[in-house]
Scaffold this active site. Structure first.
Site, short mmCIF file in Angstrom:
data_model
loop_
_atom_site.label_atom_id
_atom_site.label_comp_id
_atom_site.label_asym_id
_atom_site.label_seq_id
_atom_site.Cartn_x
_atom_site.Cartn_y
_atom_site.Cartn_z
N HIS A 150 1.28 12.36 5.61
CA HIS A 150 0.48 12.05 4.43
C HIS A 150 -0.65 13.07 4.27
O HIS A 150 -1.04 13.42 3.15
CB HIS A 150 -0.08 10.61 4.53
N MET B 261 7.78 7.98 -3.75
CA MET B 261 7.75 6.53 -3.49
C MET B 261 7.14 5.74 -4.64
O MET B 261 6.60 4.66 -4.45
CB MET B 261 6.94 6.27 -2.20
N SER B 262 7.22 6.29 -5.83
CA SER B 262 6.58 5.59 -6.97
C SER B 262 7.32 5.88 -8.26
O SER B 262 8.49 6.25 -8.26
CB SER B 262 5.13 6.06 -7.09
N HIS C 216 1.70 0.63 -4.96
CA HIS C 216 3.10 0.92 -4.64
C HIS C 216 3.81 -0.33 -4.15
O HIS C 216 3.19 -1.22 -3.55
CB HIS C 216 3.19 1.98 -3.52
N TYR D 98 5.69 -0.39 -1.60
CA TYR D 98 5.65 -0.44 -0.13
C TYR D 98 4.37 -1.10 0.42
O TYR D 98 4.31 -1.45 1.59
CB TYR D 98 5.85 0.96 0.50
N GLU D 99 3.37 -1.24 -0.45
CA GLU D 99 2.15 -1.93 0.00
C GLU D 99 2.35 -3.44 0.06
O GLU D 99 1.47 -4.17 0.51
CB GLU D 99 0.99 -1.60 -0.94
N ALA E 135 3.05 12.58 -6.31
CA ALA E 135 3.29 13.57 -5.27
C ALA E 135 4.74 13.37 -4.82
O ALA E 135 5.21 12.23 -4.74
CB ALA E 135 2.35 13.33 -4.10
N HIS F 133 -5.91 7.21 -3.25
CA HIS F 133 -5.80 6.40 -4.48
C HIS F 133 -7.07 5.57 -4.61
O HIS F 133 -7.29 4.63 -3.86
CB HIS F 133 -4.60 5.46 -4.40
N ASN G 130 5.29 18.85 -0.34
CA ASN G 130 5.92 19.23 0.93
C ASN G 130 7.40 19.53 0.68
O ASN G 130 7.96 19.08 -0.31
CB ASN G 130 5.79 18.08 1.96
N SER H 32 -0.87 10.37 -5.97
CA SER H 32 -1.54 10.72 -4.71
C SER H 32 -2.30 12.04 -4.81
O SER H 32 -1.70 13.08 -5.09
CB SER H 32 -0.52 10.85 -3.58
N1 HPA Z 1 9.18 11.81 0.46
C1 HPA Z 1 8.81 10.71 -0.22
N2 HPA Z 1 7.68 10.63 -0.88
C2 HPA Z 1 6.86 11.67 -0.86
C3 HPA Z 1 7.19 12.85 -0.18
C4 HPA Z 1 8.40 12.92 0.52
O1 HPA Z 1 8.75 13.93 1.15
N3 HPA Z 1 6.15 13.71 -0.36
C5 HPA Z 1 5.24 13.07 -1.15
N4 HPA Z 1 5.67 11.83 -1.44
#
Ligand code: HPA
Length: 285
Positions: A255, A217-218, A86, A88-89, A116, A64, A241, A33
């Site tokens: 996001h 998430m990847s 991903h 989740y998609e 990310a 992406h 974050n 990301s």
């Molecule tokens: N959680 C899950 N996936 C992420 C996060 C998060 O805080 N930040 C970037 N991808």
């Protein structure tokens, strides 16, 4: 599946090979990301949209771009996934990891995977780069992974081991690369979850208790597919974050926050990758 996974891999590989004038590359880079700009630094680039490649899923996520880029990065022939897909998609795991299988079948020997991630470790701050030294494949352990189903021995063994998912020699190159570029390189365990929701504080505390330093998430299932076929892996998380371990720690992640942090991470990652690729070149000469 109407055709076997091997057939799909071959059809996709044949397409990429034909489109990229049969260029030879041994390094495969997955850009996470907001980190896709590294692909812009490639010279002599040939770009192939995922939509053209047989059986590839298309990325639907902002940040992406969705193309396979073959080119020279810092003087080293590479192929890059500019944007990933991903779980989740809604794509099945075989499709999420198809590009890794294609890279393997085309002769990749090193995979550099980036993502990310939210920082669980309290030493980490936004825009840090973390060398992934190990992972917790949360959904994979529970059965959502690309190896579920019949095993094709041509791809790898039925029961592959994951003792060292992230290659020790590559990790050392990354440490040296960070030092040479005055980049602070964090290290830790990446927990891979399904998403797309950001985790609850209790979930994050659970992940911390399990030994996770970052969450995303990847990546983990891409690494499982890579290791199934003995492809050596180097992994980095960009900390975009701070994962909130309690609701009163600050505003919830978004996001947008993830995308905002990426430009601060990309130059550090680029410097490390540049140096690692030189090490790769040296090791092969
Ligand atoms: N959680 C899950 N996936 C992420 C996060 C998060 O805080 N930040 C970037 N991808």
């Amino acid at each position: 599946m109407t055709s076997s996974l091997i057939n799909r891999i071959n059809e996709a590989s044949d397409y990429v090979r034909a489109k990229s004038a049969d260029r030879k590359w041994r390094v495969f880079i997955v850009l996470g990301s907001g980190l896709g700009d590294l692909a812009k630094q490639a010279q002599n680039a040939i770009k192939i949209p995922y939509s053209e490649i047989p059986h590839f899923a298309q990325s639907t996520v902002a940040g992406h771009s969705g193309q396979f880029v073959v080119g020279d990065l810092f003087g080293v022939p590479v192929a890059m996934m500019q944007g990933r897909v991903h779980f989740y998609e809604g794509h099945p795991m075989w499709q999420v990891t198809l590009p890794i299988r294609v890279a393997q079948s085309m002769g990749a020997e090193m995979m550099i995977v980036t993502n990310a991630a939210g920082g669980i470790n309290r030493q980490f701050t936004v825009a840090d780069v973390m060398l992934i030294t190990d992972h917790i494949n949360f959904l994979g352990l529970a059965g959502n992974n690309p190896l579920i189903g019949p095993n094709d021995d041509a791809l790898g063994p039925r029961f592959p081991e994951m003792t060292q998912p992230y290659d020790a020699e590559f990790c050392n190159w990354a440490r040296q690369a960070a030092k040479a570029n005055n980049v602070t390189l964090r290290e830790g365990v990446y927990a891979g979850v399904a998403g797309p929701f950001f985790e609850s504080p209790a979930e994050l505390r659970m992940l911390r208790a399990m030994g996770a330093d970052a969450v995303g998430m990847s990546t983990v299932n891409e690494v499982v597919a890579a290791r199934h076929g003995k492809l050596r892996v180097l992994g980095f998380s960009g900390i975009t974050n701070v994962a909130r371990l309690s609701a009163d720690e600050g505003p919830p992640p978004t996001h947008e926050e993830v995308m905002e942090a990426s430009p601060k991470i990309a130059p550090k990652l680029s410097a490390i990758v540049q140096e690692v690729l030189q090490q790769w070149k040296l090791s092969r000469s």
